[in-house]
Design a protein around this motif. Sequence first.
Motif, PDB file in Angstrom:
ATOM      1  N   MET A   1       0.851  -1.166   0.000  1.00 53.07           N
ATOM      2  CA  MET A   1       0.000   0.000   0.000  1.00 53.07           C
ATOM      3  C   MET A   1       0.909   1.245   0.000  1.00 53.07           C
ATOM      4  O   MET A   1       1.724   1.405   0.888  1.00 53.07           O
ATOM      5  N   THR A   2       0.745   2.099  -0.990  1.00 55.80           N
ATOM      6  CA  THR A   2       1.577   3.295  -1.097  1.00 55.80           C
ATOM      7  C   THR A   2       1.041   4.420  -0.215  1.00 55.80           C
ATOM      8  O   THR A   2      -0.137   4.429   0.158  1.00 55.80           O
ATOM      9  N   LYS A   3       1.878   5.389   0.072  1.00 53.08           N
ATOM     10  CA  LYS A   3       1.448   6.561   0.823  1.00 53.08           C
ATOM     11  C   LYS A   3       0.388   7.333   0.041  1.00 53.08           C
ATOM     12  O   LYS A   3      -0.564   7.863   0.617  1.00 53.08           O
ATOM     13  N   LYS A   4       0.549   7.387  -1.284  1.00 57.33           N
ATOM     14  CA  LYS A   4      -0.458   8.059  -2.119  1.00 57.33           C
ATOM     15  C   LYS A   4      -1.819   7.389  -1.955  1.00 57.33           C
ATOM     16  O   LYS A   4      -2.840   8.065  -1.825  1.00 57.33           O
ATOM     17  N   TYR A   5      -1.836   6.082  -1.955  1.00 58.11           N
ATOM     18  CA  TYR A   5      -3.083   5.333  -1.789  1.00 58.11           C
ATOM     19  C   TYR A   5      -3.699   5.622  -0.421  1.00 58.11           C
ATOM     20  O   TYR A   5      -4.909   5.867  -0.306  1.00 58.11           O
ATOM     21  N   TYR A  26      -5.671   4.747   9.213  1.00 58.46           N
ATOM     22  CA  TYR A  26      -4.549   5.415   8.563  1.00 58.46           C
ATOM     23  C   TYR A  26      -3.781   6.433   9.403  1.00 58.46           C
ATOM     24  O   TYR A  26      -2.731   6.899   8.963  1.00 58.46           O
ATOM     25  N   VAL A  27      -4.268   6.777  10.588  1.00 57.93           N
ATOM     26  CA  VAL A  27      -3.610   7.820  11.378  1.00 57.93           C
ATOM     27  C   VAL A  27      -2.784   7.190  12.494  1.00 57.93           C
ATOM     28  O   VAL A  27      -3.246   6.299  13.201  1.00 57.93           O
ATOM     29  N   GLY A  28      -1.560   7.695  12.641  1.00 53.85           N
ATOM     30  CA  GLY A  28      -0.650   7.192  13.658  1.00 53.85           C
ATOM     31  C   GLY A  28      -0.799   7.911  14.985  1.00 53.85           C
ATOM     32  O   GLY A  28      -1.508   8.916  15.110  1.00 53.85           O
ATOM     33  N   GLU A  29      -0.090   7.379  15.977  1.00 55.85           N
ATOM     34  CA  GLU A  29      -0.057   8.013  17.292  1.00 55.85           C
ATOM     35  C   GLU A  29       0.607   9.373  17.174  1.00 55.85           C
ATOM     36  O   GLU A  29       1.411   9.605  16.280  1.00 55.85           O
ATOM     37  N   ASN A  30       0.276  10.244  18.087  1.00 57.56           N
ATOM     38  CA  ASN A  30       0.858  11.585  18.125  1.00 57.56           C
ATOM     39  C   ASN A  30       0.532  12.403  16.879  1.00 57.56           C
ATOM     40  O   ASN A  30       1.278  13.321  16.530  1.00 57.56           O
ATOM     41  N   ASP A  69       6.538  12.658  -2.272  1.00 60.42           N
ATOM     42  CA  ASP A  69       7.960  12.977  -2.195  1.00 60.42           C
ATOM     43  C   ASP A  69       8.464  12.531  -0.833  1.00 60.42           C
ATOM     44  O   ASP A  69       8.205  13.198   0.181  1.00 60.42           O
ATOM     45  N   GLY A  70       9.131  11.414  -0.796  1.00 62.58           N
ATOM     46  CA  GLY A  70       9.625  10.878   0.472  1.00 62.58           C
ATOM     47  C   GLY A  70       8.486  10.573   1.420  1.00 62.58           C
ATOM     48  O   GLY A  70       7.588   9.805   1.085  1.00 62.58           O
ATOM     49  N   ASN A  71       8.490  11.217   2.593  1.00 66.20           N
ATOM     50  CA  ASN A  71       7.438  10.953   3.584  1.00 66.20           C
ATOM     51  C   ASN A  71       6.278  11.946   3.499  1.00 66.20           C
ATOM     52  O   ASN A  71       5.446  12.009   4.388  1.00 66.20           O
ATOM     53  N   ASP A  99       3.713   3.721   7.462  1.00 67.90           N
ATOM     54  CA  ASP A  99       2.494   3.782   6.649  1.00 67.90           C
ATOM     55  C   ASP A  99       1.357   4.491   7.383  1.00 67.90           C
ATOM     56  O   ASP A  99       0.185   4.269   7.089  1.00 67.90           O
ATOM     57  N   LYS A 100       1.680   5.367   8.321  1.00 69.18           N
ATOM     58  CA  LYS A 100       0.662   6.083   9.088  1.00 69.18           C
ATOM     59  C   LYS A 100       0.821   7.590   8.908  1.00 69.18           C
ATOM     60  O   LYS A 100       1.936   8.120   8.862  1.00 69.18           O
ATOM     61  N   ILE A 101      -0.305   8.276   8.834  1.00 71.47           N
ATOM     62  CA  ILE A 101      -0.322   9.735   8.747  1.00 71.47           C
ATOM     63  C   ILE A 101      -0.056  10.289  10.149  1.00 71.47           C
ATOM     64  O   ILE A 101      -0.763   9.940  11.100  1.00 71.47           O
ATOM     65  N   VAL A 102       0.962  11.150  10.251  1.00 68.66           N
ATOM     66  CA  VAL A 102       1.285  11.709  11.560  1.00 68.66           C
ATOM     67  C   VAL A 102       1.104  13.224  11.615  1.00 68.66           C
ATOM     68  O   VAL A 102       1.103  13.813  12.700  1.00 68.66           O
ATOM     69  N   GLU A 103       0.958  13.848  10.435  1.00 71.15           N
ATOM     70  CA  GLU A 103       0.769  15.295  10.410  1.00 71.15           C
ATOM     71  C   GLU A 103       0.000  15.664   9.142  1.00 71.15           C
ATOM     72  O   GLU A 103       0.152  15.014   8.107  1.00 71.15           O
ATOM     73  N   LEU A 104      -0.826  16.715   9.252  1.00 68.15           N
ATOM     74  CA  LEU A 104      -1.683  17.104   8.130  1.00 68.15           C
ATOM     75  C   LEU A 104      -1.839  18.620   8.083  1.00 68.15           C
ATOM     76  O   LEU A 104      -2.111  19.257   9.103  1.00 68.15           O
ATOM     77  N   TRP A 105      -1.668  19.161   6.890  1.00 68.88           N
ATOM     78  CA  TRP A 105      -1.956  20.565   6.602  1.00 68.88           C
ATOM     79  C   TRP A 105      -3.056  20.590   5.543  1.00 68.88           C
ATOM     80  O   TRP A 105      -3.067  19.737   4.648  1.00 68.88           O
ATOM     81  N   ASP A 106      -3.980  21.538   5.610  1.00 72.29           N
ATOM     82  CA  ASP A 106      -4.982  21.676   4.557  1.00 72.29           C
ATOM     83  C   ASP A 106      -5.190  23.152   4.260  1.00 72.29           C
ATOM     84  O   ASP A 106      -5.268  23.976   5.160  1.00 72.29           O
ATOM     85  N   LEU A 107      -5.238  23.457   2.982  1.00 66.03           N
ATOM     86  CA  LEU A 107      -5.379  24.823   2.496  1.00 66.03           C
ATOM     87  C   LEU A 107      -6.484  24.836   1.462  1.00 66.03           C
ATOM     88  O   LEU A 107      -6.560  23.940   0.620  1.00 66.03           O
TER      89      LEU A 107
END
Length: 122
Positions: A1-5, A26-30, A69-71, A99-107
Amino acid sequence: MTKKYIAQEFLKLAANGHSHEAFRLYVGENFKHHNAYFKGDADTLMLAMEESSRTNPNKTFKIHHILEDGNLVSVHSHLKQTTADLGFAVVHIFKFESDKIVELWDLGQPVCAESKNENGMF
């Protein structure tokens, strides 16, 4: 499973009223996010996404581009709260650990009815 997926599936689940499942899968700790309208923790954002789906049951969400791009993964999409709404051009930027989302920005930027730019937003 890719990060894009993973980023794509997270957004699709959240947009379709399944934010709890999206966070569980899909979301990691912290996890932290940078949306200026909410506290920066996972639970606050998850509940806000759930409320948005409940108050906007005809919401549509279409992904136009995904870049990895990388992580980091960036997703450019079109979000409409109602079918009559012009909506927003939205960019989500995800940071991953493994394979876990640890940070998110949205614009977001509102789609204009009349734009000076002939290329459009998508």
